[in-house]
Design a protein around this motif. Structure first.
Motif: not given
Ligand code: GLU
Length: 297
Positions: A197-206
């Motif tokens: 999907s061209g995701v180049d930024q992954v923000v999620r829980g630590d």
């Protein structure tokens, strides 16, 4: 990669529809959206419904709750169950390249096996890595079920860059790519889908920070660029445990949209309690680094 150069890239939120989103999950989604929008990225939603304990009605409520608090996305949500072909293709590619192997071990055997001095509990000790054809046949007959498939990793750690945690080095082992029941493993699916999907930024829980080195390593093996990571602190209950449904009124249905947004904004130190306003105030350098202790209003 600089954070301002995200115009062609995308961020995402990828809930597992096993239970309704609670206020902590919604806060993580808001942060993912803020990181993406503040860097000119597209924002995508992916329903991680590979596991049997996930439900279409829960997914529908999750999407409705995200929309209700003002999160917008740029493409129709993707569902991992629809992606079996792409996971199979990558597994085949790794098998053909000799980078995956069959594993017959039960969880109990893995925990009981001797492991290298610095390997964490649960890291795969490599039991099935070098089996020959005859050994494989006998293990298969003895277990009486299909094997799992594991990655043949050529290192035991990998380093990622995280906007909140800096340079983070974590364990890489021969992790599972496909479970014995045929279900693609989480680490494989995430990497294949983010890459696709061209995701180049992954923000999620630590809680997922320790998975990032495995995922970034697999991405590198597949020739995919490493995303920028931001693993954000989780919401905890008054006892300091991960917030969960049993903590009471933690879902949007109980809290209501205005109060939920106010609580999220307060937890992040914003005066605005709507997403456009939070976006105007968003500064990653000022994000809280501590868990958010949620107390019902
Ligand atoms: N589906 C995972 C979860 O709900 C998140 C996966 C990810 O963001 O990489 O915990």
């Amino acid at each position: 990669m600089t954070e301002a150069s995200g115009a062609a890239g995308a961020g995402r939120f990828a809930p597992s529809p096993s239970a309704d989103l609670h206020i902590g999950n919604l806060r993580t989604a808001v942060l993912a959206w803020l990181f993406a929008r503040s860097t000119g990225r597209r924002f995508l939603l992916r329903v991680e419904d590979l596991d049997d304990r996930t439900f279409p009605d829960v997914a529908a409520r999750q999407l409705a709750d995200l929309a209700a608090i003002g999160i917008s996305w740029d493409e129709p949500p993707q569902y991992q169950r629809a992606h079996a072909d792409r996971y199979d293709a990558v597994v085949e590619q790794l098998l053909t390249a000799g980078m995956a192997y069959e594993c017959y071990c039960s969880r109990r055997e893995i925990l009981a096996a001797p492991r290298a001095p610095h390997a964490p509990e649960g890291a795969y000790p490599g039991t099935c890595r070098e089996l020959d054809d005859a050994q494989r046949a006998s293990r298969r007959a003895a277990t009486g079920r299909p094997p799992a498939l594991r990655l043949r990793a050529d290192r035991d750690e990998f380093t990622v860059t995280d906007l909140l945690h800096g340079s983070y080095t974590g364990v890489v082992d021969d992790f599972v790519l496909r479970r014995f029941d045929g279900v693609p493993a989480y680490n494989l699916a995430v990497v294949v889908d983010d890459g696709g999907s061209g995701v180049d930024q992954v923000v999620r829980g630590d809680d997922l920070l320790s998975s990032a080195p495995r995922q970034a390593y697999l991405a590198a093996l597949l020739g995919l660029p490493a995303p920028v990571y931001a693993h954000v602190p989780l919401a905890l209950n008054a006892e300091g445990k991960r917030l969960a449904k049993r903590d009471g009124a933690v879902g949007l249905a109980e809290i209501g949209v205005p109060t939920a947004l106010r609580q999220i904004a307060d937890s992040l130190g914003y005066t605005a309690a709507d997403l456009p306003g939070m976006l105007a105030e968003f500064d990653p350098a000022r994000l809280p680094r501590q868990p958010w202790i949620f107390r019902p209003a």
